[in-house]
Design an enzyme around this catalytic site. Structure first.
Site, mmCIF file in Angstrom:
data_model
loop_
_atom_site.group_PDB
_atom_site.id
_atom_site.type_symbol
_atom_site.label_atom_id
_atom_site.label_comp_id
_atom_site.label_asym_id
_atom_site.label_seq_id
_atom_site.Cartn_x
_atom_site.Cartn_y
_atom_site.Cartn_z
ATOM 1 N N GLU A 128 -63.990 56.657 -46.763
ATOM 2 C CA GLU A 128 -63.602 57.503 -47.894
ATOM 3 C C GLU A 128 -64.841 57.796 -48.741
ATOM 4 O OE1 GLU A 128 -60.579 57.295 -51.766
ATOM 5 O OE2 GLU A 128 -61.172 55.465 -50.718
ATOM 6 N N HIS A 129 -65.573 56.755 -49.115
ATOM 7 C CA HIS A 129 -66.805 56.895 -49.894
ATOM 8 C C HIS A 129 -67.970 56.351 -49.069
ATOM 9 C CE1 HIS A 129 -63.510 56.183 -52.910
ATOM 10 N NE2 HIS A 129 -64.038 57.291 -53.426
#
Length: 857
Positions: free
Chosen positions: A746-747
């Site tokens: 996601e990050h």
């Protein structure tokens, strides 16, 4: 069949009379004989009914009527051959009798019971049909010799009830005493000629053994009572002196015809002369309880517990619900037996209070076992939802207890550090395990979510309010806060207001830059111009989660792009706090973007409300926003339901971060980035890929993580998250990016030398944070990029929320005569290959009018 006779009632049957011989045949008239009528013919749980279908015509409605009768407990249908052939695929073969006129016709029926309506010349004529079962209709009075012959044959005599009588000494003209048919099928080897007789109650529990004679059986039929033959005193009418009488329900014989059974309702103290319910002692279990409760209903003293139950409906119903819940929670064999016994007791008190006997209950069970059409059998959504919520609360309670136990076992002085795995020395399986996410049991989650969604779908606001009370423990008058919003609902400090305004403006700028304005046009060939243009999705739902942390920033990330895209209606959804109020920062953002309202609910129920709409909540065309596994499951569910016609942004899972760091990275910075995700929840995923980092640097990173974590207020959550997080050591940057792309985080944070030049190596990630001074936190709040990102590896195929998320793109084309000349023949040829002549003709007819067809060679 136990007895050699099957009375046929051509007119309305007399219930008490026909019950004496167990099975009967009654007429069926399409459209008139109703399934509910069947129950009135039955007086015990063992009473069977057969139907005679005499019409040659049958339609689907008639078949459905027949099936309804079967479902009420009818054992067999007598039907003409053609009718039987039509319905035989719908019912068990053993419950269908083919109705024929002669033995010649019967010979044409294979592997099925037959009923011959014209009486054959002799009993021997039906012997070939004995294996499958044979019935013979007799429409005249038989002499004793004929009765004996038929009774000893393989056939069951079907005789009009008007030709038989229970009066045996002085029968009316034209009638034969019923006893003649019964004894014709019995035999005995006793010198005194008596028949061994077993008396049983309606539950087929043995009360005692007696003896019967032809006279005593006939008298039992006449009196409809227990009458036996005493070997010393002659005719014995049970209870005539003691008062312990019996009502006779039916008489059966055993398979050999040398013993008979009386099914009776025993009155008074019991069957035995010693005042016990049976000659073998008292009736056990439920039957004994039923006897006791019947006595209590009549004579329970005031103030006794049973009397209180009988007089207080709410108390009794509450006890039944309480015991049912305790049975659900029971696990061991002894616990289940104990709780089931309690439930049976209170259920039987309710039955006794309302005059319902065990025989009545067994009659219903018997009827249900004879059903030929089966219901799906699912519980009503209300009870499914309550059960699932009960399971959920039970699971949560167990998890909390497990967490407390685990916390007690955790050494508070133990360092909070990520485990280390060296990719150079670890096996491929060990490395793969580091990049593996926890498996979500979507089937289990979906079973919890589906009844919640279905309930909101069907009940609307009422369900939403009930579920908010149940899950959030908040009682609301309405589930919707409509705009304009009161000032009192968005009271925030000046600093927070200023921060939201800055973030709002940056998010707006970045997403406005993504907005495609105007129309994209391409002339694909001369005279053919294709266009593509964007239109906003009209009504969008923005889900803003609560949970372990309130996230007003999510309201910015969802609603500002919707505002930029030009969505007509923006609807928020967010769970209220314990005080019944919404987070004021969320209300302020809703006010800034001009939202139409805020659904005051969370979880699957909020998603369902936006997907289907309720009395106060408008239906949304698309729902965006992160959430827990229940929110994600609900989003997936409604997106797959064509009745909802509702899209979603993307699937989602727990928050996650992957930091790629090298020996030049500041370990304090790396530790802070790891911890910023770890505090989201215990199921968050934190991963560090250390590129060519020496042991001293790794130790320094561990110390930084431990030191910073201990200073955080959510240290308990962080400790549990870090406990299943990993630092994966690799030698090269290429290895690091290969693993990062495989994981698709996601990050993705790049704390490496020359970080910007490595961005081209990123293929799979929700959002990338480049360099030492680009913490993920800035993207979460104020840099302008969107923080609603794909998790759980979905970054391989999904983008994060952006302006296009709130738009749909429409294409158009303009084809001129010149363009038709360019692509017309190709279009016709492809349509011909696919066999779609109307497609081909739509082009051909135009080309003919333009003089372009047939094409020149």
């Amino acid at each position: 069949m136990p007895l050699p006779i099957l009375p046929y009632f051509s007119k309305e049957p007399v219930c008490k009379k026909i019950s004496l011989v167990g099975q009967v045949l009654i007429p069926f008239v399409a459209g008139k004989t109703k399934s509910e009528d069947i129950t009135k013919y039955s007086t015990t749980a063992f009473f069977e009914v057969n139907l005679d279908y005499t019409s040659a015509e049958i339609d689907e409605d008639t078949i459905e009527q027949l099936l309804a009768l079967y479902n009420k407990g009818v054992s067999k249908v007598f039907a003409p051959v053609r009718v039987a052939e039509e319905i035989k695929s719908r019912i068990p073969n053993a419950r269908l009798v083919y109705k024929v006129s002669t033995t010649a016709e019967a010979a044409g029926v294979k592997n099925a019971a037959v009923a011959i309506t014209e009486t054959p010349s002799s009993p021997e004529a039906v012997q070939p049909f004995a294996r499958a079962g044979v019935y013979v209709f007799v429409s005249r009075k038989l002499d004793s010799g004929s009765i004996s012959g038929w009774a000893k044959s393989a056939a069951t005599i079907v005789i009009d009830s008007s030709l038989i009588t229970t009066e045996y000494e002085h029968p009316a003209a034209g009638k034969t005493p019923l006893i003649e048919y019964i004894v014709a099928g019995l035999r005995t080897d006793r010198p005194d000629g008596l028949y061994t007789t077993v008396a049983v109650n309606a539950e087929h529990q043995a009360l005692g053994v007696a003896y019967s004679s032809k006279q005593s059986i006939a008298e039992a039929f006449r009196r409809k009572a227990g009458v036996y033959q005493s070997r010393t005193r002659g005719l014995w009418v049970k209870g005539l002196t003691s008062g312990n009488t019996q009502e006779l329900y039916r008489v059966d014989s055993d398979c050999d015809g040398d013993a008979i059974q009386f099914v009776v309702e025993q009155k008074g103290a019991g069957f035995c002369h010693k005042d016990t319910s049976t000659c073998f002692g008292q009736l056990p279990g439920l039957s004994n309880l039923e006897t006791v409760l019947r006595e209590r209903v009549a004579n329970a003293p005031e103030g006794s517990y049973t009397k209180r139950l009988l007089n207080n409906r709410k108390m009794l119903d509450s006890k039944i619900r309480e015991e049912a819940d305790e049975l659900i929670d029971a696990n061991t064999k002894s616990e289940i037996a104990w709780e089931a016994a309690d439930l049976f007791y209170f259920a039987m008190v309710k039955c006794a209070k309302n005059g319902v006997s065990l025989a009545d209950i067994e009659k219903n069970l018997e009827a249900k076992s004879l059903r030929v059409t089966r219901r799906q059998g699912n519980a009503k959504p209300k009870y499914v939802a309550e059960t699932e919520e009960h399971d959920r609360e039970k699971q949560q309670k167990a998890e909390k207890e497990a967490e407390k136990k685990a916390e007690l076992e955790i050494d508070p002085e133990a360092p909070i550090v990520l485990k280390r795995v060296d990719a150079d020395t670890a096996s491929a399986e060990e490395v793969a395990a580091c990049l593996k996410r926890p498996i979500h049991t979507s089937k289990d989650i979906m079973s919890l979510v589906t009844p919640i969604v279905e309930r909101v779908k069907s009940e609307g606001d009422k369900a939403l309010l009930d579920l908010t009370q149940k899950f959030d423990h908040v009682s609301l008058k309405t589930p919707m806060m409509s705009a304009p919003f009161a000032e009192s609902s968005m009271q925030i400090t000046d600093d927070v207001r200023r921060a939201i305004d800055i973030a709002f403006e940056n998010v707006r700028k970045f997403h406005e830059a993504q907005l495609r304005k105007g129309v994209m046009k391409v002339e694909t060939c001369p005279g053919v111009v294709c266009s593509r243009f964007a239109r906003p999705i009209e009504r969008v739902g923005c889900y803003v989660p609560g949970g372990t942390a309130v996230l007003p920033s999510t309201s910015l990330m969802l609603s500002v792009p919707a505002l930029v895209a030009g969505c007509k209606d923006i609807i928020f959804a967010s769970p209220p706090g314990k005080d019944g109020k919404l987070t004021p920062e969320v209300v302020y953002v809703a006010h800034k973007v001009g939202a139409k309202g805020i659904v005051m609910a969370g979880g699957a129920q909020a998603v369902a409300a936006m997907a289907y709409g309720t009395q106060t909540i408008p239906k949304c065309d698309k729902i965006m926003g992160p959430g827990n596994q229940f929110v994600t499951a609900a989003k997936m569910l409604v997106s797959n339901d064509s009745a909802a016609m509702c899209a979603i942004d993307m699937p989602a899972g727990p928050s996650e971060v992957l930091v790629v760091a090298d020996q030049f990275a500041d370990t304090d910075f790396v530790a802070s980035d790891l911890l910023s995700q770890a505090e989201h929840g215990v199921d968050s995923q934190v991963l560090c890929i250390a590129v060519n980092m020496p042991k001293s640097k790794l130790d320094e990173l561990d110390r930084a993580v431990d030191s910073q974590a201990r200073r955080l207020p959510r240290v308990a959550i962080v400790r549990k998250c870090i406990a299943h997080s990993t630092t994966l050591q690799v030698k090269t940057y290429a290895e690091a990016f290969e693993m990062a792309n495989r994981y698709a985080p996601e990050h993705l944070i790049l704390q490496i030398k020359d970080a910007e030049k490595w961005v081209d190596s990123v293929n799979n990630a929700g959002s990338v944070f480049v360099g030492a001074y680009s913490p993920e936190s800035c993207g979460d709040y104020a840099s302008g990029t969107n923080h609603t990102l794909p998790t759980y590896g979905y970054a391989r195929m999904y983008s994060g929320v952006n302006t296009a998320t709130f738009q749909k793109f429409i294409t158009s084309q303009v084809v001129t005569p010149e363009g038709l000349k360019s692509i017309g023949k190709a279009t016709m040829d492809l349509a011909a290959v696919e066999g779609l002549d109307a497609h081909r003709n739509a082009v051909k007819i135009r080309m003919e009018k333009l003089g372009l067809y047939p094409p020149s060679n």
